[in-house]
Design a protein around this motif. Sequence first.
Motif, PDB file in Angstrom:
ATOM      1  N   ARG A 194       0.889  -1.269  -0.089  1.00 43.89           N
ATOM      2  CA  ARG A 194      -0.068  -0.042  -0.181  1.00 43.89           C
ATOM      3  C   ARG A 194       0.883   1.143   0.050  1.00 43.89           C
ATOM      4  N   GLU A 195       2.013   1.163   0.281  1.00 48.23           N
ATOM      5  CA  GLU A 195       3.050   2.290   0.521  1.00 48.23           C
ATOM      6  C   GLU A 195       3.414   2.846  -0.909  1.00 48.23           C
ATOM      7  N   HIS A 196       2.921   2.024  -1.932  1.00 47.51           N
ATOM      8  CA  HIS A 196       3.334   2.427  -3.266  1.00 47.51           C
ATOM      9  C   HIS A 196       2.108   3.216  -3.913  1.00 47.51           C
ATOM     10  N   VAL A 197       0.993   3.026  -3.122  1.00 49.48           N
ATOM     11  CA  VAL A 197       0.075   4.120  -3.638  1.00 49.48           C
ATOM     12  C   VAL A 197       0.337   5.641  -3.059  1.00 49.48           C
ATOM     13  N   THR A 198       1.034   6.352  -4.028  1.00 52.07           N
ATOM     14  CA  THR A 198       1.321   7.542  -3.537  1.00 52.07           C
ATOM     15  C   THR A 198       0.290   8.713  -3.552  1.00 52.07           C
ATOM     16  N   ALA A 199       0.620   9.640  -3.024  1.00 49.72           N
ATOM     17  CA  ALA A 199      -0.428  10.837  -3.095  1.00 49.72           C
ATOM     18  C   ALA A 199      -0.653  11.353  -4.712  1.00 49.72           C
ATOM     19  N   ALA A 200       0.212  11.340  -5.392  1.00 50.43           N
ATOM     20  CA  ALA A 200       0.101  11.458  -6.835  1.00 50.43           C
ATOM     21  C   ALA A 200      -0.807  10.483  -7.460  1.00 50.43           C
ATOM     22  N   LYS A 201      -0.609   9.082  -7.004  1.00 50.72           N
ATOM     23  CA  LYS A 201      -1.201   8.175  -7.749  1.00 50.72           C
ATOM     24  C   LYS A 201      -2.779   8.404  -7.098  1.00 50.72           C
TER      25      LYS A 201
END
Length: 116
Positions: free
Chosen positions: A60-67
């Motif tokens: 889940r940490e790879h779902v950034t604010a930009a994403k």
Amino acid sequence: MTGVWGETAACNYLAGLGWKIVQRNFRTRYGEIDMIAQDGQYIVFVEVKTRRDSRFAAAREHVTAAKQRRILTAAEEWLQLHPTDLQPRFDVVEVYGAEEAAVPPRIHLIENAFGG
């Protein structure tokens, strides 16, 4: 391909929970939504993240604010094309494992993952 395998595993998992899978891989010029599903009163926009394990970071940490912003914008476009009275929700499904592994994947659903 790990992503396709993970998305299929997530789709099967959610269907097993009784969710109706509405669409997979909705693409716009703003971004892509891996899966759109109905869970009761919700239309759920699902981001699937597949990793072999969580040793270095949770998927889940790879779902950034930009994403998240790209997914929100794509969801707005989907909702314009498919009006609904259902309440929108944004979930993340983490899939840990590998297609060639002898054990089934470990799947973790995070409901309302973009809630703030």
